[in-house]
Each structure stands twice: as structure tokens, then as C-alpha cells.
Design a protein around this motif. Structure first.
Motif, PDB file in Angstrom:
ATOM      1  N   LEU A 276       0.856  -1.181   0.000  1.00  0.00           N
ATOM      2  CA  LEU A 276       0.000   0.000   0.000  1.00  0.00           C
ATOM      3  C   LEU A 276       0.894   1.234   0.000  1.00  0.00           C
ATOM      4  N   LEU A 277       0.675   2.128  -0.991  1.00  0.00           N
ATOM      5  CA  LEU A 277       1.466   3.351  -1.086  1.00  0.00           C
ATOM      6  C   LEU A 277       0.897   4.389  -0.126  1.00  0.00           C
ATOM      7  N   SER A 278       1.706   4.760   0.846  1.00  0.00           N
ATOM      8  CA  SER A 278       1.330   5.777   1.823  1.00  0.00           C
ATOM      9  C   SER A 278       2.120   7.040   1.519  1.00  0.00           C
ATOM     10  N   PHE A 439      -6.844   2.021   2.141  1.00  0.00           N
ATOM     11  CA  PHE A 439      -6.108   2.099   3.408  1.00  0.00           C
ATOM     12  C   PHE A 439      -6.789   1.290   4.514  1.00  0.00           C
ATOM     13  N   VAL A 440      -8.066   0.951   4.330  1.00  0.00           N
ATOM     14  CA  VAL A 440      -8.748   0.116   5.331  1.00  0.00           C
ATOM     15  C   VAL A 440      -8.143  -1.280   5.375  1.00  0.00           C
ATOM     16  N   ALA A 441      -7.463  -1.664   4.295  1.00  0.00           N
ATOM     17  CA  ALA A 441      -6.850  -2.999   4.262  1.00  0.00           C
ATOM     18  C   ALA A 441      -5.811  -3.174   5.355  1.00  0.00           C
ATOM     19  N   MET A 442      -5.174  -2.094   5.780  1.00  0.00           N
ATOM     20  CA  MET A 442      -4.210  -2.206   6.875  1.00  0.00           C
ATOM     21  C   MET A 442      -4.894  -2.644   8.162  1.00  0.00           C
ATOM     22  N   HIS A 443      -6.093  -2.138   8.424  1.00  0.00           N
ATOM     23  CA  HIS A 443      -6.844  -2.551   9.614  1.00  0.00           C
ATOM     24  C   HIS A 443      -7.313  -4.000   9.480  1.00  0.00           C
ATOM     25  N   ASN A 444      -7.685  -4.408   8.276  1.00  0.00           N
ATOM     26  CA  ASN A 444      -8.053  -5.809   8.060  1.00  0.00           C
ATOM     27  C   ASN A 444      -6.895  -6.740   8.397  1.00  0.00           C
ATOM     28  N   ASP A 520     -24.780   8.673  23.324  1.00  0.00           N
ATOM     29  CA  ASP A 520     -24.317   9.964  22.798  1.00  0.00           C
ATOM     30  C   ASP A 520     -22.819   9.965  22.483  1.00  0.00           C
ATOM     31  N   MET A 521     -22.193   8.811  22.587  1.00  0.00           N
ATOM     32  CA  MET A 521     -20.757   8.760  22.360  1.00  0.00           C
ATOM     33  C   MET A 521     -20.445   8.952  20.877  1.00  0.00           C
ATOM     34  N   GLN A 522     -19.446   9.742  20.584  1.00  0.00           N
ATOM     35  CA  GLN A 522     -19.012   9.973  19.221  1.00  0.00           C
ATOM     36  C   GLN A 522     -18.108   8.823  18.781  1.00  0.00           C
ATOM     37  N   ILE A 523     -18.539   8.079  17.758  1.00  0.00           N
ATOM     38  CA  ILE A 523     -17.783   6.923  17.296  1.00  0.00           C
ATOM     39  C   ILE A 523     -16.732   7.387  16.297  1.00  0.00           C
ATOM     40  N   PRO A 524     -15.471   7.115  16.555  1.00  0.00           N
ATOM     41  CA  PRO A 524     -14.427   7.525  15.592  1.00  0.00           C
ATOM     42  C   PRO A 524     -14.493   6.673  14.334  1.00  0.00           C
ATOM     43  N   LEU A 525     -14.397   7.321  13.187  1.00  0.00           N
ATOM     44  CA  LEU A 525     -14.456   6.646  11.896  1.00  0.00           C
ATOM     45  C   LEU A 525     -13.152   6.865  11.148  1.00  0.00           C
ATOM     46  N   PHE A 526     -12.773   5.863  10.380  1.00  0.00           N
ATOM     47  CA  PHE A 526     -11.595   5.945   9.518  1.00  0.00           C
ATOM     48  C   PHE A 526     -12.061   5.828   8.075  1.00  0.00           C
ATOM     49  N   ASP A 618     -17.387  -7.852   4.357  1.00  0.00           N
ATOM     50  CA  ASP A 618     -16.095  -7.393   4.827  1.00  0.00           C
ATOM     51  C   ASP A 618     -16.228  -6.911   6.276  1.00  0.00           C
ATOM     52  N   PRO A 619     -15.253  -7.190   7.136  1.00  0.00           N
ATOM     53  CA  PRO A 619     -15.398  -6.793   8.550  1.00  0.00           C
ATOM     54  C   PRO A 619     -15.575  -5.298   8.761  1.00  0.00           C
ATOM     55  N   PHE A 620     -15.012  -4.463   7.902  1.00  0.00           N
ATOM     56  CA  PHE A 620     -15.089  -3.014   8.076  1.00  0.00           C
ATOM     57  C   PHE A 620     -15.907  -2.337   6.977  1.00  0.00           C
ATOM     58  N   GLU A 621     -15.641  -2.644   5.725  1.00  0.00           N
ATOM     59  CA  GLU A 621     -16.443  -2.116   4.615  1.00  0.00           C
ATOM     60  C   GLU A 621     -17.679  -2.998   4.478  1.00  0.00           C
ATOM     61  N   VAL A 622     -18.672  -2.706   5.286  1.00  0.00           N
ATOM     62  CA  VAL A 622     -19.805  -3.617   5.445  1.00  0.00           C
ATOM     63  C   VAL A 622     -20.660  -3.708   4.189  1.00  0.00           C
ATOM     64  N   GLU A 623     -20.520  -2.774   3.260  1.00  0.00           N
ATOM     65  CA  GLU A 623     -21.277  -2.851   2.013  1.00  0.00           C
ATOM     66  C   GLU A 623     -20.490  -3.551   0.911  1.00  0.00           C
ATOM     67  N   HIS A 624     -19.313  -4.017   1.230  1.00  0.00           N
ATOM     68  CA  HIS A 624     -18.486  -4.723   0.245  1.00  0.00           C
ATOM     69  C   HIS A 624     -18.617  -6.219   0.460  1.00  0.00           C
TER      70      HIS A 624
END
Length: 739
Positions: A276-278, A439-444, A520-526, A618-624
């Protein structure tokens, strides 16, 4: 004066009778059904009440006398009130029967004041608010009345509707009533003993197959170091090329990060390397470099945000082409693939001279023919769809025929991924795919690595399944089968939700348990995705200690045996209805819940087909859908291979001799399932076109017949009007006109 004269009102004999009667009536107390009050039988009432009462109290007289020895009735007249006064009613708190011994008040207080305390929420693993409430109510259900806590009743299963649990999680897995992970625990003693022998033979066979396969496909330390050195070389080439193109760019932040199988622990020998090119953020780089020129029409009004997005898109596409040319100049094989879900730059370490020449010619032809760059095409506004017009049935058929042109049908990527002269064949050294956007692939990769390291059996089962899928040729996504990532998700679902006790916990579900307690907790999103999961080492260690109390004791071969059985039998996974989702409690969703009931085209890229025959979320991209590449014939091939594997294990369990090599026998004649699906689709389109042509011909013939019939009716009416009319059908006689 005698003794009777001293008693006011009655003689001594009468007083003795009254005392005797009081001794008999006092034990009876209130509510005794044998008394005369309210009795329906005269013999038990006024007439014979003395005998009946004495007979009824015979059984309890001994116990009553023993209880009253300390306070016997006295014959002294002072112990009784004068006649005419009202006897004091027995207290409600006192005993109704002599044999009843009331408990002291302190015991009642102990019964209600020493209930188990309500469990406090002090740990996120206690569950969601609904689950916590259910457990709390199980300990304390409120006041139970004078008879204490009711007896425990075993709960029974009730029919559940999806709406009942949609807001607080999944119900228990739907296959638990049919599918048993360990069938050796059911049946008679003899059946259990026979089943244990069968399980032992099957697990021993898989153990032999796995031992041989691991030795052949294990990733060695030397190969791992070789791939890492190649990654470093590619990273240095990328930094040099970008520094030459953009001198003001901070190239120290340019990294090629490894993800995929090499990062998650499920790598095999000879596997590709995913990079992955960062890079620095475009907004930080924009002020240091000159942004690419974007031609905008003189009458086009564009907001600043849209202009920035277009500039960033063009800049990213330019980066890909710059790197492709740089790698080709370094005599690496390089080819940019854009007709994929995400852009990929394929690299090989040692291309043959012919392959390198073809790749360079392909690059030069692209530069020469691209008067309008792909970046400019990407930002061109799509054409507005034509408005629907009212049409007759003939027009509708004609329109349908025009839409069924075979040549306009999108053709899926063939098995060679395009031009055969550009494929990396033979010994090309280390191969890798460079990703630019995912970049979500790194979390996977991090999540899968945690599962792989949680228990050693996870990696053993996952690697065996990858070896089996590759040997049976059902591991090629661009040919219509499932990717290695999809098979790993199948393994994790089984080990997490089907194996009993579970081998691994649900790290994503446990990380989100506190959401219900803090709405009311703000959920952090990537990048718009919820990528939370438990990755703290202390929490992972606590989970391992907690699961050790009820640890799954099965070996890797026994887990493999259950894995093949679950996906091969009708009692296991429901291929046409279920969606595998390892982030959910229970691990399963329905296709109806996800809206994955029919295939469709991707919105951004019309050439990307989204299929849902095999649905793996997909565990994170739930629509994939990870299994979107699997077509009809690909799904049939995958299911047939699971059934073949289970059939062989059943034969082994029954005593058949099957060689170890036969289980992983390579398949070399597997057809391209996507091309087969395309041929089937073309055949269906031809049949539909023929039916529409026949329908159009029938409608035209019908219209001509109706028109001809209407013309004939018009001619007949005109002919009737032109014919003379006869009066009575007789001619007038001669001479009448003269008169």
C-alpha cells in the motif's frame, strides 16, 4: 354457702362444662371447616357437633397437648371472661393451627434483605444493555409474596421475528437445532463410541494430509527476507521518482507498507506481496507543488470543493503513471490495472526480455494515443439519462431489442487478465500488487493477525484451507471463484461461531459493547468506516485467560473435519440465504437484511459486476461483498469441492483407504467459470432476442390483419349503400302511372 353459690350466675357443674367446651373449641380456631358455622350437613352442625369435632381433632390432639404443656388451661373461673362478653379474635399474625410454627420476624427480614445484589456494570464484556438487564432480572425479580420465590421453570424456545431482535443484536445461530459441532456427544453409549472411532480416523487422516502439505507449502524464513528486501528496493525507487517529479514533496513520508497474507500470518510459499502506497496528505503537498491543469469550459461554474477533488484525483492518477514508468526504467515488470475495484500496479522482479519489451511498448502506445488523458475522462460529467417516453407495445418491443445487442454486453476479465503477452508467466521472481486507495486494508490485516496469534490452531486451519483451495483451483477471483481472503473469513466464522466452545472471541463485537451504554458517544471513523476492535495486549491477555476456563480442546485436524462438514452438509451453512459477518454476534446475517438479493453494477464503475451468490461481508467495509467475484458456475464448483472433501472424509471414517495425495490432488482442467457464465448469459440474451423478435412479428401481423379487416368492413358498408331498394319485393303493374 356451697361452692356453686360462690360462682356468679351458674353452678360449678355448668362452669366445668364451659371449661371443657372451651378446651375443645380453642384449638379449632378460625376457619375450621368441621364446625357448625356455614356447614351444609345437619349431622355436622347443630345435632352432632360434639362428636364430629372430637373425631376430627383426634389426629392433632397429641401434638396440640405437647405444644400447650407449658400453658395448660386452668379450671379457675378467673381465666374466663363473664358470659355475655366477646371473646378476643385470634390475631392474624398468630397461628391458625396448633401445629403451625411461625418464623420469627428476623427470618422474614433475612429472606428479603439478603437477596443477591444486582450485578453492577463494571466491565464492557458484561454485554449490551439488553443482555445486562436480562441477567440482572434473573437475580432479583422483586417481591415474591408470602410464599417466597417461585420455583425455577426451564425456559422454552419461542418463535422469533427479525423485528424483535433487530435493535439489540442477533438471536442464537439458526442452525444450532440441526447442526451439532460434535456429534460424538449424542445417541446411545454404543453410538457415541462408534462415532468417536469415526472422528479419530477422520482427524488422523487430515493430520497426515496437513503434515505433508505444510512441509511443501510452508513460507520459509529465507523467502520472507527476500520479499522484504524487494519491498525496500521498490520503496527507494518510488521515493526517487517522486522526488524527481515533485522536488518540493516530503518524500520521507512516502512508504510502501505490506498488508495481506504476509502481514496477517496466513502466507504460503510463493505468495504474492500486497503493498500500500502511503503518501503525505494532498492538502499538505498542494502548497509545495504546482497542481495539475484541469480544462474547464468557459460557461462551466464549479465550486472550490469540486475543483479540489478533481485536482486531487488527477494528481493521484498522475502518481500511478509516474511510478509505472519509473519501475519500467529500472527493468522491473510494471503494468497499471485500472479496470478493477481499486487501481492496482502489478510489479514483478525479473521479467523476461520479451515481457519487458511488451510492457514498455504497451506504455508507449498509451502515452501516444492518450490525447485526452484518463484523468480528464474521469472528471468528465456523465451523460444525463434519456427521459422515458410513452410508447406503444411495438415501440416497447423495438426498444427492448435495441437494448439486447450482444456486442454491447460487458465482457468480464478472462483468465489471462487481458493481453496474454502482458501476463507475468514463468519465473518472474517476486511479484507484488501496489494499492493506492484501500487504506482500510491495513486494519483488516491487523485484525486477522490478532486472530491468527490468539490461538495457534487458527493459523494451522487457515493455511490448510488455503492450500486445499489452491490445489483444487477454486482460489482465482478473476476466473469466478473466491479469493484467499474470503476463505480465511470462512475459517474465522467457523472457529468463532460454530466450534463449541469457540476457539477465538469476536474482537469487533466486544469492542462495541459499550455503545449501548453511551448512546451519545461519538464513534471515531476511519475514511467513513468503523474500524474498532480489541487490540490492546492486556485486554487480549484477559480474554485468553477468560476463555481458558472453558477452552476448546479439539486438535487442528478435528477442527478441519468440522469445517468441511459445516460447509458441505445441508445442516450447516445456508449458501443461498445467509451472509457471513464476523463482526456480528452469531456471525450470520440474511441476504434480505443486507439487500443483497440480486446482482447489480457498481455505481462508480459500470464494468464492475457486484454478485451476491456467495455473500461474505467485509469486517469493516460492510457494504463490500468479498465474494462478489463468484458467479453461478464458480459457486457450483466451490460447493462441489466442499462436498467432495466431506465425502472422502466420510469414506475414511467408514474404514475406506484413501491416499493422502488424493485429498489435495491438483485440478488442471478447471474451465474459466466467469467465461462460462458469460456464454450462458449470451445464450439467454439470444433466446430473449428471438422471443422478442417473434413477439414483434406477431404484433405486426396482428395489426395488419386488423387493418385489413377494417378495410373490408368499410367496403362492405359502401356497397350496401349503393344498392337500390325494392318496395315489398314487387314491380308496379302497367297503367297505374297513367291513372
Amino acid at each position: 354457702m356451697d361452692e356453686s353459690a360462690e360462682q356468679p350466675g351458674f353452678t360449678g357443674h355448668v362452669w366445668s362444662q364451659l371449661q371443657s367446651m372451651s378446651q375443645q373449641s380453642a384449638p379449632r380456631g378460625r376457619g375450621h371447616r368441621g364446625g357448625h358455622r356455614g356447614s351444609r350437613h345437619p349431622g355436622r352442625g347443630h345435632g352432632g357437633h360434639g362428636f364430629h369435632h372430637h373425631h376430627h381433632m383426634n389426629g392433632s390432639q397429641a401434638s396440640f397437648s405437647s405444644n400447650q404443656q407449658s400453658t395448660p388451661f386452668s379450671n379457675d373461673t378467673e381465666d374466663f371472661p363473664p358470659l355475655g362478653s366477646t371473646l378476643q379474635a385470634p390475631s392474624r399474625n398468630g397461628p391458625f393451627y396448633p401445629q403451625y410454627q411461625p418464623q420469627p420476624q428476623s427470618q422474614y427480614q433475612h429472606q428479603y434483605q439478603h437477596q443477591p445484589p444486582v450485578q453492577q456494570f463494571d466491565n464492557f464484556r458484561h454485554g449490551t444493555p439488553r443482555e445486562f438487564q436480562d441477567r440482572a432480572r434473573g437475580h432479583h425479580r422483586g417481591h415474591h409474596g408470602r410464599f417466597g420465590q417461585p420455583p425455577h421453570v426451564q425456559p422454552t424456545a419461542h418463535a422469533m421475528d427479525a423485528g424483535q431482535y433487530a435493535n439489540y443484536g442477533r438471536p442464537p445461530p439458526r442452525h444450532t437445532q440441526l447442526y451439532h459441532h460434535n456429534p460424538a456427544n449424542y445417541g446411545t453409549a454404543e453410538q457415541q463410541r462408534n462415532m468417536r472411532h469415526i472422528l479419530m480416523r477422520q482427524s488422523d487422516y487430515l493430520n497426515e494430509v496437513g503434515r505433508k502439505a505444510y512441509g511443501e507449502h510452508r513460507l520459509s524464513r529465507e523467502e520472507s527476507l527476500l520479499k522484504e528486501n524487494f519491498r525496500k528496493d521498490l520503496e527507494s525507487v518510488a521515493k526517487e521518482a517522486l522526488n524527481n517529479k515533485y522536488p518540493d514533496m516530503d518524500v520521507e513520508h512516502v512508504k510502501l507498507k505490506c498488508y495481506g497474507s504476509l502481514a496477517n500470518g496466513f502466507a504460503l510459499a510463493g505468495c504474492d506481496m500486497d503493498l500500500l502506497l502511503s503518501m503525505p496528505e494532498y492538502q499538505e503537498t498542494k502548497s509545495k507543488i504546482s497542481p495539475p491543469d484541469i480544462e474547464i469550459g468557459p460557461n462551466t461554474e464549479q465550486d472550490a470543493d469540486d475543483a479540489d477533488e478533481d485536482e486531487e484525483r488527477v494528481f493521484n492518477m498522475e502518481i500511478r503513471r509516474v511510478l509505472e514508468k519509473a519501475f519500467l526504467d529500472k527493468e522491473y515488470g510494471a503494468r497499471l490495472l485500472e479496470n478493477t475495484r481499486v487501481p492496482i500496479l502489478r510489479i514483478c522482479e525479473r521479467p523476461s526480455p520479451e515481457l519487458l519489451h511488451n510492457l514498455r511498448e504497451y506504455r508507449a502506445s498509451w502515452e501516444k494515443s492518450s490525447f485526452e488523458t484518463p484523468a480528464d475522462k474521469a472528471i468528465t460529467e456523465p451523460a444525463e439519462p434519456a427521459e422515458e417516453q410513452d410508447s406503444t407495445s411495438i415501440d416497447a418491443v423495438s426498444q427492448a431489442l435495441s437494448e439486447l445487442e450482444i456486442k454491447d454486453l460487458p465482457t468480464p476479465m478472462p483468465a489471462t487478465r487481458g493481453n496474454a503477452d502482458l501476463e507475468f508467466k514463468g519465473d518472474c521472481g517476486v511479484q507484488c500488487d501496489i494499492n493506492f486507495t484501500n487504506f482500510v486494508a491495513m486494519h483488516n490485516s491487523t485484525l486477522l493477525k490478532l486472530y491468527q496469534s490468539f490461538d495457534s490452531r487458527v493459523g494451522e486451519v487457515g493455511i490448510f484451507v488455503k492450500i486445499w483451495a489452491k490445489a483444487r483451483d477454486i482460489n482465482t477471483p478473476y476466473r469466478g471463484t473466491l479469493s484467499s481472503y474470503g476463505y480465511i473469513l470462512l475459517v474465522l466464522h467457523y472457529l468463532m461461531n460454530i466450534a463449541s466452545p469457540p476457539v477465538i472471541p469476536n474482537l469487533q463485537y466486544l469492542a462495541k459493547l459499550g455503545d449501548g451504554w453511551n448512546p451519545d458517544m461519538q464513534i471515531p471513523l476511519f475514511e467513513g468506516f468503523d474500524v474498532r476492535f480489541i487490540n490492546d495486549p492486556d485486554q487480549i491477555k484477559a480474554l485468553q485467560d477468560e476463555m481458558a476456563a472453558n477452552k476448546n480442546r479439539e486438535t487442528s485436524s478435528q477442527l478441519l473435519r468440522g469445517f468441511f462438514r459445516y460447509y458441505a452438509t445441508r445442516e450447516g451453512f445456508h449458501w443461498t440465504r445467509d451472509v457471513i459477518s464476523i463482526r456480528q454476534k452469531g456471525g450470520l446475517l440474511s441476504k434480505l437484511e443486507k439487500g443483497w438479493t440480486e446482482a447489480k453494477w457498481a455505481q462508480a464503475k459500470k464494468h464492475v459486476r457486484l454478485r451476491y451468490l456467495l455473500s461474505i461481508e467485509d469486517p469493516f467495509e460492510v457494504e463490500h461483498n468479498v465474494g462478489r467475484t463468484v458467479g453461478h458456475h464458480g459457486l457450483v464448483a466451490i460447493r462441489d469441492e466442499f462436498r467432495r472433501a466431506w465425502l472422502m472424509l466420510e469414506k475414511v471414517g467408514n474404514g475406506a483407504e484413501i491416499s493422502v495425495e488424493e485429498f489435495l490432488e491438483p485440478v488442471t482442467d478447471r474451465v474459466d467459470t466467469l467465461r462460462k457464465d458469460q456464454q450462458f448469459h449470451k445464450q439467454k440474451v439470444l433466446e430473449m432476442k428471438q422471443e422478442l423478435e417473434l413477439k414483434e412479428k406477431t404484433l405486426m401481423q396482428k395489426m395488419q390483419n386488423e387493418e385489413a379487416a377494417s378495410q373490408n368492413d368499410g367496403h362492405q358498408e359502401e356497397a350496401k349503400k349503393e344498392q337500390p331498394t325494392d318496395v315489398g319485393g314487387l314491380e308496379a303493374p302497367e297503367g297505374i302511372d297513367g291513372q
